[in-house]
Design an enzyme around this catalytic site. Sequence first.
Site, short mmCIF file in Angstrom:
data_model
loop_
_atom_site.label_atom_id
_atom_site.label_comp_id
_atom_site.label_asym_id
_atom_site.label_seq_id
_atom_site.Cartn_x
_atom_site.Cartn_y
_atom_site.Cartn_z
N HIS A 48 0.91 4.26 -2.81
CA HIS A 48 0.67 5.66 -2.44
C HIS A 48 1.88 6.53 -2.74
CE1 HIS A 48 -3.17 5.78 0.07
NE2 HIS A 48 -3.14 4.58 -0.48
N ASP A 49 3.06 5.93 -2.84
CA ASP A 49 4.24 6.70 -3.25
C ASP A 49 4.27 6.88 -4.76
OD1 ASP A 49 6.84 7.95 -2.95
OD2 ASP A 49 7.68 6.11 -3.79
N ASP A 74 9.37 7.86 -6.07
CA ASP A 74 10.51 8.68 -5.68
C ASP A 74 10.69 8.79 -4.18
OD1 ASP A 74 8.38 10.25 -4.98
OD2 ASP A 74 8.77 11.84 -6.42
N HIS A 130 -5.81 -5.96 -2.91
CA HIS A 130 -6.74 -6.12 -1.79
C HIS A 130 -6.89 -7.58 -1.38
CE1 HIS A 130 -8.97 -2.03 -2.46
NE2 HIS A 130 -7.74 -1.90 -2.03
N ASN A 178 -3.31 9.79 3.44
CA ASN A 178 -2.20 8.94 3.86
C ASN A 178 -2.11 8.73 5.37
OD1 ASN A 178 -1.19 8.40 1.28
ND2 ASN A 178 0.04 10.27 1.25
N ASP A 209 -3.68 -14.28 -3.38
CA ASP A 209 -4.24 -15.20 -4.37
C ASP A 209 -5.38 -14.50 -5.09
OD1 ASP A 209 -6.35 -15.17 -2.54
OD2 ASP A 209 -5.81 -17.10 -1.65
N ARG A 221 0.83 -1.21 0.00
CA ARG A 221 0.00 0.00 0.00
C ARG A 221 0.86 1.25 0.00
NH1 ARG A 221 -4.44 1.63 4.62
NH2 ARG A 221 -5.30 3.46 3.54
#
Length: 319
Positions: free
Chosen positions: A64-65, A72, A192, A92, A247, A60
């Site tokens: 989000h980066d 970066d 997820h 975040n 999976d 995650r």
Amino acid sequence: MAELKSLSLILLFTLLTTTIESRLTTNFYSKSCPRFFDIVRDTISNKQITTPTTAAATIRLFFHDCFPNGCDASILISSTAFNTAERDSSINLSLPGDGFDVIVRAKTAIELACPNTVSCSDIITVATRDLLVTVGGPYYDVYLGRRDSRISKSSLLTDLLPLPSSPISKTIRQFESKGFTIQEMVALSGAHSIGFSHCKEFVNRVAGNNTGYNPRFAQALKQACSNYPKDPTLSVFNDIMTPNRFDNMYYQNIPKGLGLLESDHGLYSDPRTRPFVDLYARDQDLFFKDFARAMQKLSLFGVKTGRRGEIRRRCDAIN
């Protein structure tokens, strides 16, 4: 016209990705830090054993980066009195600390072995791949040689990251604007398969009518989140069947009304995404192949090389 624009963006991204791959290599640290992969692997293995939520948290963190403005490591920079950094933006604040912690541990160990050599963005990328493998996910090659950003501003994230409550049409537009196809978006949603979501992200929806939830599942969610107003940390596994194993069960759950978030239900209610949900529910090998390819593509998005970035001595602060 919109389809032509999307196609142009995808073609442009493909050209940029090819250019970036020519600058990055899979053996970038073979001479300057030969134990790089071993150090990362040892660090993530120890952390995952003691804290099994580390894999999901790091995947995650990686998304989000990378997704807003490129891979970066800007997500790792701490805020100061003069700047609110990305990690303190509202979207975040719920990122689990395990992801940040494992990167800091890896960076500390690498700095002892190879000072001022390995970027934090490369560490995030390799740690994510290796943690994915530890929970049963696919392996893929990681290209290295990124530099870390010198900028991290919360204001630069405005409306760039998909929300769990976002309509599927908006999420599709966000992915297409970054050069990702609808199928790649559905494949990446398979992240997820592991991890959890806080009750605040779905509690209002589960209380409504005709929301797509299996009735028994909805009742179980209501009970699990019954104390949510007093305890906002309450959470539920994204995949209730195999929560700790990567999976394709996530895709099998959605048609049965066992998807947790509005974005999960949206994948099956939209005719553009539903065929890919059915496809991945039937064929785990294909899902793994497409997920690995999409993750590799995401890892190359917005990469900084050479003088466009730096190698931070600490991942949480600009040099």
